[in-house]
Write an enzyme that holds these catalytic residues in place. Structure first.
Site, PDB file in Angstrom:
ATOM      1  N   HIS A 170       0.815  -1.216   0.000  1.00  0.00           N
ATOM      2  CA  HIS A 170       0.000   0.000   0.000  1.00  0.00           C
ATOM      3  C   HIS A 170       0.848   1.265   0.000  1.00  0.00           C
ATOM      4  CE1 HIS A 170      -3.687   2.305   0.805  1.00  0.00           C
ATOM      5  NE2 HIS A 170      -2.833   3.128   1.394  1.00  0.00           N
ATOM      6  N   ASN A 191      -4.456   9.302 -11.454  1.00  0.00           N
ATOM      7  CA  ASN A 191      -4.965  10.502 -10.799  1.00  0.00           C
ATOM      8  C   ASN A 191      -4.336  10.586  -9.410  1.00  0.00           C
ATOM      9  OD1 ASN A 191      -6.725  10.950 -13.011  1.00  0.00           O
ATOM     10  ND2 ASN A 191      -8.231   9.569 -12.112  1.00  0.00           N
ATOM     11  N   GLY A 226      -8.991  13.895  -9.117  1.00  0.00           N
ATOM     12  CA  GLY A 226      -9.989  12.862  -9.355  1.00  0.00           C
ATOM     13  C   GLY A 226      -9.656  11.517  -8.740  1.00  0.00           C
ATOM     14  N   HIS A 241      -4.964   4.298  -3.004  1.00  0.00           N
ATOM     15  CA  HIS A 241      -3.938   3.266  -3.132  1.00  0.00           C
ATOM     16  C   HIS A 241      -3.433   3.455  -4.568  1.00  0.00           C
ATOM     17  CE1 HIS A 241      -2.619  -1.169  -2.439  1.00  0.00           C
ATOM     18  NE2 HIS A 241      -2.121  -0.807  -3.612  1.00  0.00           N
ATOM     19  N   HIS A 251      -2.565   3.653  -8.202  1.00  0.00           N
ATOM     20  CA  HIS A 251      -3.024   2.837  -9.331  1.00  0.00           C
ATOM     21  C   HIS A 251      -2.929   3.591 -10.636  1.00  0.00           C
ATOM     22  CE1 HIS A 251      -6.654   4.958  -7.905  1.00  0.00           C
ATOM     23  NE2 HIS A 251      -7.163   4.816  -9.115  1.00  0.00           N
TER      24      HIS A 251
HETATM   25 ZN    ZN Z   1      -4.268  -0.304  -0.173  1.00  0.00          ZN
END
Ligand code: ZN
Length: 152
Positions: free
Chosen positions: A44, A84, A90, A95, A97
């Protein structure tokens, strides 16, 4: 609790197309375009700017592999890679991505899912299958050409 951590740990249902010790890729539940895929680090972090260098390198290498696979699997002419960062940009899930969204020159507006909505089971299953196959094919080709991803 973090939704993406739950997906990575298989506590939350999702359609994973690739997973190794650093990175997980799965279908966006509310795709903008067919084949819309998310690539996330297993550890994370809130966003890409806050990642440690080693993990961000692994993420970038895998992002490229998955993007090539999605482009090929969907016979797309182009791909949008988007991350983003921050609420004002946005970001909704905090986490890290990247979105992989295919684009077609002949059909700029179609096929497109607007508004974004949940798709049928059939969509997820068939998309998961073609993208997984494409990822395997990209990985085996890169091994033939000596570009072995260090994470594998
Ligand atoms: Zn996470």
């Amino acid at each position: 609790m973090c939704l993406f951590c739950d997906i990575i740990e298989h506590r939350q249902k999702s359609y994973i197309v690739y997973q190794d010790s650093y990175v997980t890729a799965f279908l966006d539940k509310f795709p903008i375009k067919p084949g819309h895929t998310l690539v996330v680090p297993n550890v994370h972090s809130e966003n890409f700017l806050m990642m440690d260098s080693k993990t961000s390198c692994q993420l970038c290498n895998t992002l490229k592999t998955i993007a090539i696979a999605v482009k090929g699997a969907l016979k797309a002419d182009g791909i949008r890679l988007v991350s983003n960062i921050g609420e004002s940009a946005g970001q909704v899930i905090f986490h890290t991505h990247f979105h992989i969204m295919p684009a077609w020159s002949q059909e700029p507006d179609f096929p497109s899912f607007v508004p974004r909505k949940e798709q049928t089971e059939e969509y997820y299953r068939s998309m998961q299958s073609v993208i997984m196959d494409a990822v395997k094919s990209v990985l085996s080709n890169s091994q033939i050409h000596g570009e072995v991803n260090e994470s594998t």
